[in-house]
Design an enzyme around this catalytic site. Structure first.
Site, mmCIF file in Angstrom:
data_model
loop_
_atom_site.group_PDB
_atom_site.id
_atom_site.type_symbol
_atom_site.label_atom_id
_atom_site.label_comp_id
_atom_site.label_asym_id
_atom_site.label_seq_id
_atom_site.Cartn_x
_atom_site.Cartn_y
_atom_site.Cartn_z
ATOM 1 N N ARG A 158 0.705 -1.322 0.062
ATOM 2 C CA ARG A 158 0.067 -0.165 -0.001
ATOM 3 C C ARG A 158 1.080 1.320 -0.141
ATOM 4 N NH1 ARG A 158 -1.863 -3.523 3.999
ATOM 5 N NH2 ARG A 158 -4.071 -4.346 3.568
ATOM 6 N N LYS A 182 -1.306 -2.947 8.081
ATOM 7 C CA LYS A 182 -2.537 -2.274 9.059
ATOM 8 C C LYS A 182 -2.658 -3.099 10.344
ATOM 9 C CE LYS A 182 -5.778 -0.580 5.533
ATOM 10 N NZ LYS A 182 -7.170 -0.795 4.686
ATOM 11 N N HIS A 255 -2.651 2.353 -5.842
ATOM 12 C CA HIS A 255 -3.540 1.231 -5.456
ATOM 13 C C HIS A 255 -4.011 0.438 -6.770
ATOM 14 C CE1 HIS A 255 -5.963 -0.243 -1.948
ATOM 15 N NE2 HIS A 255 -6.762 -0.619 -2.693
ATOM 16 N N ARG A 258 -1.269 -2.130 -7.002
ATOM 17 C CA ARG A 258 -1.619 -3.096 -6.149
ATOM 18 C C ARG A 258 -2.572 -4.245 -6.749
ATOM 19 N NH1 ARG A 258 -1.604 -4.452 -0.641
ATOM 20 N NH2 ARG A 258 -3.527 -4.895 0.418
ATOM 21 N N HIS A 281 -3.907 -8.736 3.305
ATOM 22 C CA HIS A 281 -5.224 -8.834 3.762
ATOM 23 C C HIS A 281 -5.595 -9.686 4.983
ATOM 24 C CE1 HIS A 281 -6.555 -8.059 -0.770
ATOM 25 N NE2 HIS A 281 -6.249 -6.996 -0.088
ATOM 26 N N TYR A 290 -10.573 -10.317 -6.785
ATOM 27 C CA TYR A 290 -9.812 -10.350 -8.000
ATOM 28 C C TYR A 290 -10.084 -11.547 -8.592
ATOM 29 C CZ TYR A 290 -6.812 -7.107 -5.381
ATOM 30 O OH TYR A 290 -6.257 -6.008 -4.615
#
Length: 317
Positions: A158, A182, A255, A258, A281, A290
């Site tokens: 990211r 994250k 993004h 990515r 994730h 995806y």
């Protein structure tokens, strides 16, 4: 401190939300307070089921906001209410009884493999090892831009993770990148040899340009002034670099790079769990989006592998 101030401090320090996310939360909560027309200290009084439902109608009918944005507002209010319940300032979370607007599923966009190859072919001259010493500021900017795009595309990290990289994040011995994602979670991402060489060249260029050896704790990517990159700088770099490729149209952002890596890996046969770990994730559901972009590949596999497809549907059609 007001309840909102305490909550914002909580998500910044304990939950470690990014500055941008905290800024969005602050804006949403202030907009709700202004709509409710209550002092900041009394915002808890406005957090009733009826008020929140009326606010949702206001956002839809008066503000003309889309379902996704309204959902974001409701989600922020729900998080705030959950915090207040835990602090004993609210008996229960009324937002749990509020229906969310249905958000149309938006498939992630991505760039074609040929377009990315075109970009790397066009900029190959920038990563000439002989140019790392005695590099001008203009040449350094070109090299930095190339490295930013290469890192984003090669690792799928990211924008915030890119900015947070330190020199010590790169393990050249094992060819892996240590990334803080994250929730402050660390993960390792393998880096291909060509990226490893570009990063090594880039670090040599920074030492030559700034006239000193930088420590492992310093930011990996810095401007020509030596300061750490910031979000808009990364956005501008990616937009300008990808704008050089005629076959790339539409949004040009970190993004989408990515998304591009995830889509390509899936099309090349990588399993979803591996892609999930690579992208950082928290759940497989975030990665499964995806699969919608690779339906063509799925059809090919299906037609080549299904026993009845290979027989042309005969004998039992």
């Amino acid at each position: 401190m007001t309840p909102v101030d305490k909550y914002l401090s909580f998500i910044r320090t304990e939950r470690r939300y990014s500055p941008r996310t905290a800024e969005i939360y602050a804006d949403v909560l202030e907009r709700f307070r202004a709509w409710a027309d209550v002092p900041a200290d009394d915002i808890v009084k406005a957090l009733t089921l009826g008020d929140i439902r009326e606010y949702q109608v206001f956002l839809n009918d008066k503000e003309k906001l889309g379902a996704r944005t309204i959902g974001q507002h409701i989600s922020v209010l729900s998080g705030f209410c959950t915090y207040l319940v835990r602090q004993g300032l609210l008996e229960s979370n009324p937002v749990k009884l509020v229906g969310r607007p249905k958000v149309p599923k938006r498939l992630p966009s991505f760039y074609r493999e040929s377009s990315m190859e075109e970009y790397f072919d066009q900029t190959e001259w920038i990563v000439d090892p002989s140019a790392s010493l005695g590099m001008t500021y203009s040449q350094y900017k070109d090299l930095l831009s190339r490295v930013v795009v290469t890192l984003l595309f090669s690792t799928g990290i990211r924008r915030s993770e890119l900015i947070g990289l330190q020199i010590g994040s790169v393990d050249f011995g094992r060819n892996v990148l240590h990334v803080r994602g994250k929730g402050n979670k660390m993960r390792e991402i393998p880096i291909i040899s060509s990226l490893s060489k570009e990063l090594s060249l880039y670090l040599q260029a920074t030492e030559s340009l700034f006239g000193r050896t930088r420590s492992a704790e310093e930011p990996l990517l810095v401007t020509d002034k030596g300061s750490a990159l910031y979000p808009m700088a990364v956005e501008r770099i990616v937009s300008a670099e990808l704008g050089k490729v005629e076959s790339i149209a539409g949004r040009k952002s970190p993004h989408v790079l990515r998304h591009t890596l995830a889509t390509e890996l899936l099309e090349k046969g990588a399993d979803l769990n591996s892609i999930k770990e690579l992208l950082g994730h928290s759940s497989l559901a975030a990665t499964q989006v995806y699969t919608h972009n690779t339906i063509g590949q799925l059809k090919n596999v299906y037609n080549n592998a299904h026993p009845r497809a290979k027989r042309g549907g005969k004998n039992g059609d």
